[in-house]
Write a protein that holds these residues in place. Structure first.
Motif, mmCIF file in Angstrom:
data_model
loop_
_atom_site.group_PDB
_atom_site.id
_atom_site.type_symbol
_atom_site.label_atom_id
_atom_site.label_comp_id
_atom_site.label_asym_id
_atom_site.label_seq_id
_atom_site.Cartn_x
_atom_site.Cartn_y
_atom_site.Cartn_z
ATOM 1 N N SER A 270 0.716 -1.318 0.017
ATOM 2 C CA SER A 270 0.037 -0.053 0.039
ATOM 3 C C SER A 270 0.885 1.114 0.134
ATOM 4 N N ARG A 271 2.134 1.013 0.316
ATOM 5 C CA ARG A 271 2.985 2.174 0.411
ATOM 6 C C ARG A 271 3.404 2.611 -0.756
ATOM 7 N N VAL A 272 3.148 3.866 -1.409
ATOM 8 C CA VAL A 272 3.853 4.253 -2.679
ATOM 9 C C VAL A 272 4.465 5.712 -2.627
ATOM 10 N N PRO A 273 5.516 5.816 -2.210
ATOM 11 C CA PRO A 273 6.104 7.088 -2.274
ATOM 12 C C PRO A 273 6.155 7.899 -3.396
ATOM 13 N N ALA A 275 8.110 9.940 -4.893
ATOM 14 C CA ALA A 275 9.410 9.794 -5.584
ATOM 15 C C ALA A 275 9.554 8.724 -6.215
ATOM 16 N N LEU A 276 8.890 7.460 -5.788
ATOM 17 C CA LEU A 276 9.153 6.327 -6.531
ATOM 18 C C LEU A 276 8.277 5.951 -7.611
ATOM 19 N N GLY A 277 6.905 6.419 -7.450
ATOM 20 C CA GLY A 277 5.963 5.934 -8.390
ATOM 21 C C GLY A 277 5.255 4.715 -8.408
ATOM 22 N N ARG A 278 5.785 3.907 -7.522
ATOM 23 C CA ARG A 278 5.331 2.598 -7.412
ATOM 24 C C ARG A 278 5.336 2.108 -5.969
ATOM 25 N N SER A 279 4.850 0.768 -5.644
ATOM 26 C CA SER A 279 4.739 0.505 -4.142
ATOM 27 C C SER A 279 6.040 0.103 -3.507
ATOM 28 N N LEU A 280 6.452 0.169 -2.535
ATOM 29 C CA LEU A 280 7.420 -0.387 -1.789
ATOM 30 C C LEU A 280 7.748 -2.025 -2.055
ATOM 31 N N ALA A 281 6.614 -2.699 -2.384
ATOM 32 C CA ALA A 281 6.801 -4.075 -2.757
ATOM 33 C C ALA A 281 7.400 -4.328 -3.763
ATOM 34 N N THR A 282 7.340 -3.657 -4.766
ATOM 35 C CA THR A 282 8.285 -3.852 -6.071
ATOM 36 C C THR A 282 9.972 -3.585 -5.695
ATOM 37 N N LEU A 283 10.599 -3.290 -4.687
ATOM 38 C CA LEU A 283 11.821 -3.169 -4.412
ATOM 39 C C LEU A 283 12.473 -4.394 -3.974
#
Length: 386
Positions: A270-273, A275-283
């Motif tokens: 659910s967390r979408v910074p 500056a990133l433009g996508r969820s933290l789950a993609t990192l």
């Protein structure tokens, strides 16, 4: 449970519990803040028949064994660990009473009958201000003395999980006799001379209500003095009760870590910074952290299965302390990793993760504690029994 009747009963229990768990989870945060026992949660468990499940079937209970006990306590713990600990002690003590070789049948029927009929709660009251935990040895300061043909109980018991919700206390005490005896004294906790002092102001497991019982010349009927042995003789029930305690506690704190893990997964999705433009789950960083957490919990799953399998086979309980120690440390490490990577959201009281962390830390204080487990395990290898 064996047979279709048992399977059907278990399915119904599972359905009832699944309907209750969201309610338990919602209350858990409120009671963590207040530090009060979730009496409404215990009442839900009572009305749904869960408080009597470890009582044998022939006594009107559910007759569940260790594996089912661990499963039910863990499910409740994922929603409300404090209530789960009260439930765990209920199962531990009622099962211990049922299998005791020293309890007289009439007293066993009196206590277990109240559990089945009224949903009475039972717990052992053992720890004392000066002595600490009796697992480390010593004679309790809590004493019963003979006066005017009566037994009078005096003393204090600290860290009494469930306190104001309990009906029965199994008080570890010693007789004031020329040759003293030590063991359980069964105390109806509504007797005159019994009072509770609020002393539980802990970091975690705040809603267990683990306050101090004070006994001031409480008049105890003769039939309530059970399992008394000469000082130094030990208790015939220690080994079986200790095994259940270690495994059930391990499962409870593992369940807290699994709740923390599930919250982390939802947070990362659910967390979408901006500056990133996508969820933290993609990192990849968070992929690695979740892999570490799941690895720790995978070890716990294997350890729990080993403990349950050994118990069911009647094998020696020498691994149980290590299982409890390792599972508890893995649970703490798993929640700590979730805290580390979530920053301020993980430490905010607006989210449950900080509560999970405070709660899981309490796993270390339960018997058996790490130093005793490690010493015993090493001694078992290096100093063979005679």
């Amino acid at each position: 449970m064996d047979g279709s009747h048992g399977v059907d009963a278990q399915t119904r229990q599972d359905e009832r519990l699944a309907a209750l768990l969201p309610r338990f989870a919602e209350r858990a945060a409120v009671h963590d803040r207040s530090g009060e026992i979730a009496l409404e949660t215990l009442d839900d468990l009572r009305q749904a028949g869960f408080l009597a499940l470890a009582v044998p079937r022939e006594k009107g209970g559910g007759g569940i064994g260790l594996r089912r006990t661990v499963d039910l306590v863990a499910r409740v713990a994922r929603a409300d660990p404090s209530s789960a600990l009260i439930l765990a002690m209920q199962y531990l003590q009622t099962a211990g009473i049922a299998c005791s070789s020293t309890w007289p049948d009439d007293l066993r029927d009196e206590v277990l009958g109240s559990v089945v009929r009224d949903g009475a709660l039972v717990n052992a009251l053992r720890v004392e201000p000066d002595l600490g935990t009796p697992a480390r040895g010593g004679v309790p300061a809590t004493r019963v003395r003979r006066a005017g043909g009566r037994w009078l109980l005096s003393g204090q018991k600290i860290f009494s999980t469930g306190s104001s919700a309990l009906t029965w206390g199994l008080v570890w005490g010693v007789t004031d006799e020329p040759e003293p005896r030590v063991g359980q004294i069964v105390v109806p906790l509504d007797l005159p001379g019994v009072r509770i002092e609020k002393s539980w102001h802990h970091l975690g497991m705040r809603a267990t209500g683990s306050h101090t019982f004070v006994f001031d010349d409480v008049d105890i009927p003769d039939r309530y003095l059970t399992s008394l042995q000469p000082v130094g003789a030990g208790s015939p029930e220690t080994a079986s009760v200790a095994r259940w305690h270690a495994i059930i506690v391990a499962g409870l704190y593992d369940a807290i870590a699994r709740s923390a893990r599930d919250w982390l997964v939802d947070f990362l999705h659910s967390r979408v910074p901006s500056a990133l433009g996508r969820s933290l789950a993609t990192l990849p960083r968070f992929h690695s952290v979740l892999g570490e957490i799941d690895g720790l919990l995978l070890v716990n799953t294997a350890l729990m299965e080993r403990g349950l399998t050994q118990a069911e086979a009647g094998q020696r309980a020498e691994d149980d302390g290590q299982i409890k120690r390792i599972m508890t440390e893995n649970a703490i490490a798993a929640v700590a990793k979730a805290i580390e990577v979530t920053g301020n959201p993980g430490l905010s009281q607006d989210n449950p993760l900080e509560r999970h962390y405070r709660n899981v830390l309490c796993g270390r204080i339960h018997t058996p504690q790490a130093d005793m487990v490690l010493e015993s395990a090493g001694k078992h290898v290096l100093v063979p029994a005679p």
